[in-house]
Enzyme design. Sequence first.
Site, PDB file in Angstrom:
ATOM      1  N   TYR A 124       0.808  -1.217   0.000  1.00 16.03           N
ATOM      2  CA  TYR A 124       0.000   0.000   0.000  1.00 16.03           C
ATOM      3  C   TYR A 124       0.843   1.269   0.000  1.00 16.03           C
ATOM      4  O   TYR A 124       0.298   2.369  -0.047  1.00 16.03           O
ATOM      5  CB  TYR A 124      -0.935   0.021   1.207  1.00 16.03           C
ATOM      6  N   LYS A 171       3.473 -14.507   5.303  1.00 15.91           N
ATOM      7  CA  LYS A 171       3.928 -15.459   4.275  1.00 15.91           C
ATOM      8  C   LYS A 171       5.458 -15.466   4.324  1.00 15.91           C
ATOM      9  O   LYS A 171       6.146 -15.259   3.319  1.00 15.91           O
ATOM     10  CB  LYS A 171       3.393 -15.007   2.899  1.00 15.91           C
ATOM     11  N   ASP A 204      -2.192 -18.370   3.777  1.00 12.73           N
ATOM     12  CA  ASP A 204      -3.102 -19.258   3.023  1.00 12.73           C
ATOM     13  C   ASP A 204      -3.773 -20.263   3.964  1.00 12.73           C
ATOM     14  O   ASP A 204      -4.981 -20.477   3.925  1.00 12.73           O
ATOM     15  CB  ASP A 204      -2.397 -19.945   1.846  1.00 12.73           C
ATOM     16  N   ASP A 228      -6.382  -6.239   4.699  1.00 16.00           N
ATOM     17  CA  ASP A 228      -7.499  -5.790   3.862  1.00 16.00           C
ATOM     18  C   ASP A 228      -8.318  -6.996   3.410  1.00 16.00           C
ATOM     19  O   ASP A 228      -9.546  -7.039   3.551  1.00 16.00           O
ATOM     20  CB  ASP A 228      -6.919  -5.054   2.646  1.00 16.00           C
TER      21      ASP A 228
END
Length: 340
Positions: A124, A171, A204, A228
């Site tokens: 972002y 991640k 995930d 988000d």
Amino acid sequence: MKHTITLIPGDGIGPEIIAATVRILEATGVDIEWETRILGAQAQEQFGTTLPESTIESIKRNKVALKGPQMTPVGKGFTSVNVGLRKALDLYANVRPIKALPNVPCKYPGLDLVVMRENTEDLYAGLEHVVVPGVVESIKIITEKASTRIAQYSFEFARANGRKKVTAVHKANIMKLSDGLFLECFYKVAKDFPEIESDDKIIDNCCMQLVMRPEQFDVLVLENLYGDIVSDLCAGLIGGLGLAPGANIGEQGAVFEAVHGSAPDIAGQGLANPTAILMSGIMMLRHLGENDPADRAQKAMLDVFGEGRYLTKDLGGTAKTNEFARAIVEKMQATDAAAV
Ligand code: ATP
């Protein structure tokens, strides 16, 4: 005590849900003077900028704002004013409570967790450029400072709100340096909060776990983009985007806004569910120390849901935005009359 609060109606369904919320908040009897300001396309027209100084200055002075959703053009046009505002005011913590409401049809009645989204960096940061035609680079920024700050806020929030566990979502198996740093900062901070359980999940797997067994989570702390996406997923678990409130918190102020966007597909039709922004407004009252009015608005809202007569279309009902708001106001008035 009188509060002066910056009010930003926003785009799309914004003005409708903000009007409904203002009506309910005012009916609690709390003394608020609203200072209405604009952002985005409207501001571009009036001031030649999407983030006018008069809006920023008003929030800095009042320290508190209630904000409707602002539209962001997809793929072209101006950059997100939601992101711009959070950056301009350094509103680093985006607190998004996900709590199932009574009588509202949803996948997980009883679910109660909090998504804590880092608000100032990650992809972002908006650092994108064309390297050569056909190749674009988008830069992900993760800093020790911002990662530590959001971890610290998450654990302090957990401690202050009787939450038992904070889970970092990442991640770091693939983005070993960036997400690795986020995770490292998280565990460093966790050491200062031994009474709160800390763990982590790869994003995930976390998404699958959220769909299958969301009750295992309490507070989730995530970088900006993951936050988000996971916020919308979590809103889906409790009945949809119309029900997920939020607060953007920083040293310079607090801006309260719903998780959802401007919903142009239903704008202007009186179909929008104002619950998410109303609950953001109730969070705002608590932030201001106005706990009694907050309790009254919340109780009336829960009673209206409990009776199940005034549900908006997204929840399977037929009530219009203003009918739902009126039912809440009447519920408050009836409670007051009964108490006299
Ligand atoms: P943004 O990119 O600004 O986050 P978005 O792409 O997530 O926006 P939304 O504007 O949040 O999109 O809307 C997603 C879907 O949810 C739309 O179909 C919209 O009508 C619906 N929706 C969003 N908010 C509400 C609400 N308050 N009441 C009813 N439906 C809503």
